[in-house]
Motif scaffolding. Structure first.
Motif, PDB file in Angstrom:
ATOM      1  N   VAL A  12       0.840  -1.201   0.000  1.00 32.83           N
ATOM      2  CA  VAL A  12       0.000   0.000   0.000  1.00 32.83           C
ATOM      3  C   VAL A  12       0.876   1.252   0.000  1.00 32.83           C
ATOM      4  N   ALA A  13       1.933   1.248   0.819  1.00 34.07           N
ATOM      5  CA  ALA A  13       2.830   2.400   0.897  1.00 34.07           C
ATOM      6  C   ALA A  13       3.548   2.632  -0.431  1.00 34.07           C
ATOM      7  N   THR A  14       4.021   1.556  -1.046  1.00 36.37           N
ATOM      8  CA  THR A  14       4.705   1.675  -2.336  1.00 36.37           C
ATOM      9  C   THR A  14       3.773   2.266  -3.382  1.00 36.37           C
ATOM     10  N   ASN A  15       2.552   1.763  -3.436  1.00 32.62           N
ATOM     11  CA  ASN A  15       1.592   2.280  -4.413  1.00 32.62           C
ATOM     12  C   ASN A  15       1.256   3.746  -4.144  1.00 32.62           C
ATOM     13  N   ALA A  16       1.129   4.108  -2.863  1.00 32.63           N
ATOM     14  CA  ALA A  16       0.820   5.501  -2.519  1.00 32.63           C
ATOM     15  C   ALA A  16       1.944   6.431  -2.958  1.00 32.63           C
ATOM     16  N   ALA A  17       3.186   6.002  -2.744  1.00 36.64           N
ATOM     17  CA  ALA A  17       4.328   6.838  -3.128  1.00 36.64           C
ATOM     18  C   ALA A  17       4.441   6.964  -4.643  1.00 36.64           C
ATOM     19  N   LEU A  18       4.240   5.859  -5.355  1.00 41.42           N
ATOM     20  CA  LEU A  18       4.316   5.917  -6.817  1.00 41.42           C
ATOM     21  C   LEU A  18       3.172   6.754  -7.388  1.00 41.42           C
ATOM     22  N   ASP A  19       1.995   6.673  -6.763  1.00 41.47           N
ATOM     23  CA  ASP A  19       0.879   7.523  -7.185  1.00 41.47           C
ATOM     24  C   ASP A  19       1.220   8.997  -6.971  1.00 41.47           C
ATOM     25  N   GLU A  20       1.885   9.294  -5.854  1.00 35.15           N
ATOM     26  CA  GLU A  20       2.285  10.677  -5.575  1.00 35.15           C
ATOM     27  C   GLU A  20       3.278  11.167  -6.625  1.00 35.15           C
ATOM     28  N   LEU A  21       4.194  10.298  -7.034  1.00 33.17           N
ATOM     29  CA  LEU A  21       5.143  10.661  -8.087  1.00 33.17           C
ATOM     30  C   LEU A  21       4.421  10.992  -9.386  1.00 33.17           C
ATOM     31  N   ARG A  22       3.423  10.183  -9.732  1.00 36.89           N
ATOM     32  CA  ARG A  22       2.684  10.420 -10.979  1.00 36.89           C
ATOM     33  C   ARG A  22       1.884  11.709 -10.902  1.00 36.89           C
ATOM     34  N   ARG A  23       1.289  11.986  -9.729  1.00 39.10           N
ATOM     35  CA  ARG A  23       0.565  13.253  -9.570  1.00 39.10           C
ATOM     36  C   ARG A  23       1.519  14.430  -9.691  1.00 39.10           C
ATOM     37  N   ARG A  24       2.699  14.284  -9.112  1.00 39.13           N
ATOM     38  CA  ARG A  24       3.677  15.375  -9.159  1.00 39.13           C
ATOM     39  C   ARG A  24       4.108  15.669 -10.590  1.00 39.13           C
ATOM     40  N   SER A  25       4.209  14.614 -11.398  1.00 38.16           N
ATOM     41  CA  SER A  25       4.649  14.813 -12.782  1.00 38.16           C
ATOM     42  C   SER A  25       3.633  15.597 -13.598  1.00 38.16           C
ATOM     43  N   ARG A  26       2.369  15.634 -13.116  1.00 34.96           N
ATOM     44  CA  ARG A  26       1.324  16.361 -13.838  1.00 34.96           C
ATOM     45  C   ARG A  26       1.111  17.772 -13.291  1.00 34.96           C
ATOM     46  N   ARG A  27       1.797  18.094 -12.175  1.00 33.31           N
ATOM     47  CA  ARG A  27       1.639  19.418 -11.579  1.00 33.31           C
ATOM     48  C   ARG A  27       2.639  20.399 -12.175  1.00 33.31           C
ATOM     49  N   PRO A  28       2.341  21.719 -12.121  1.00 28.13           N
ATOM     50  CA  PRO A  28       3.345  22.713 -12.527  1.00 28.13           C
ATOM     51  C   PRO A  28       4.605  22.555 -11.689  1.00 28.13           C
ATOM     52  N   VAL A  29       5.753  22.811 -12.285  1.00 27.69           N
ATOM     53  CA  VAL A  29       7.023  22.625 -11.587  1.00 27.69           C
ATOM     54  C   VAL A  29       7.192  23.718 -10.539  1.00 27.69           C
ATOM     55  N   PRO A  30       7.300  23.349  -9.237  1.00 28.46           N
ATOM     56  CA  PRO A  30       7.477  24.349  -8.176  1.00 28.46           C
ATOM     57  C   PRO A  30       8.949  24.674  -7.989  1.00 28.46           C
ATOM     58  N   ALA A  31       9.238  25.463  -6.968  1.00 25.79           N
ATOM     59  CA  ALA A  31      10.636  25.697  -6.601  1.00 25.79           C
ATOM     60  C   ALA A  31      11.259  24.369  -6.225  1.00 25.79           C
ATOM     61  N   PRO A  32      12.579  24.190  -6.464  1.00 23.07           N
ATOM     62  CA  PRO A  32      13.210  22.901  -6.198  1.00 23.07           C
ATOM     63  C   PRO A  32      12.959  22.414  -4.782  1.00 23.07           C
ATOM     64  N   ALA A  33      12.485  21.155  -4.672  1.00 19.80           N
ATOM     65  CA  ALA A  33      12.216  20.581  -3.352  1.00 19.80           C
ATOM     66  C   ALA A  33      13.496  20.458  -2.550  1.00 19.80           C
TER      67      ALA A  33
END
Length: 201
Positions: free
Chosen positions: A81-102
């Motif tokens: 579940v944790a792995t899937n949640a993190a990978l989902d977060e990565l995919r969501r991030r790739s669709r968001r506007p690029v913010p200041a460097p994390a």
């Protein structure tokens, strides 16, 4: 001597939690939250997204617990579940506007917390190198070297054969070492990696 809930194994706690025992549920979550967060943090690549993924994973675990049938260990299921949640977060991030460097945010947060600058630099070098790995290599490397899962458990988490797990970890570690060298970072080393290399014929 009566056992406290913290002394009970996951299987008993899971059954109690499924029967509505809130204390058993909280004990399970407290027991596994550190590794769940470590998996999410390393897969997501920064503190903010790692924390978001951790919260999503914990919510999904609570909501999904009634449907957990115990065919795998609770930890195996929770780390999936944790792995899937993190990978989902990565995919969501790739669709968001690029913010200041994390990385900048993480450096500022670490400085405010008084963390050692050298250890912060190593952590960020590792984050940058992991970010260059494809998902198929990143997930097994994190599960092995961060969460300490064995090959069979990683195979169950990712639903791939143990032989494929071993191959992907070896290739992922090689790519990780190349990326860290190219970035001027330190060699990626963990107890699991040393044990794996020592066991080679």
């Amino acid at each position: 001597m009566l056992k406290t809930r913290s002394d009970l194994d996951d299987a008993r706690l899971t059954k109690a939690a499924q029967a509505g025992d809130r204390d058993a549920l909280e004990t399970l979550l407290r027991r596994h939250q550190p590794k769940i967060h470590a998996i999410c943090r390393r897969l997501a690549g920064n503190d903010a997204d790692g924390q978001d993924a951790t919260q999503e994973a914990l919510i999904a675990i609570v909501r999904g617990l009634p449907r957990f049938h115990g065919t795998a260990k609770f930890s195996t299921w929770a780390y999936r579940v944790a792995t899937n949640a993190a990978l989902d977060e990565l995919r969501r991030r790739s669709r968001r506007p690029v913010p200041a460097p994390a990385e900048t945010d993480d450096r500022l947060a670490a400085a405010a917390a008084g963390d050692d600058p050298a250890s912060v630099a190593v952590r960020l070098d590792l984050d940058a190198a992991l970010a260059q790995l494809p998902e198929e290599f990143r997930a097994p490397v994190v599960l092995r070297d961060v969460a300490g899962c064995d090959y069979a458990e990683i195979g169950q988490i990712l639903r791939i054969p143990p032989g494929t797990v071993r191959s992907r970890i070896a290739r992922g570690r090689a790519r990780l070492a190349e990326a860290m060298s190219a970035n001027g970072g330190n060699h990626h080393d963990t107890p699991q990696r040393r044990n794996d290399e020592a066991s080679r014929p």
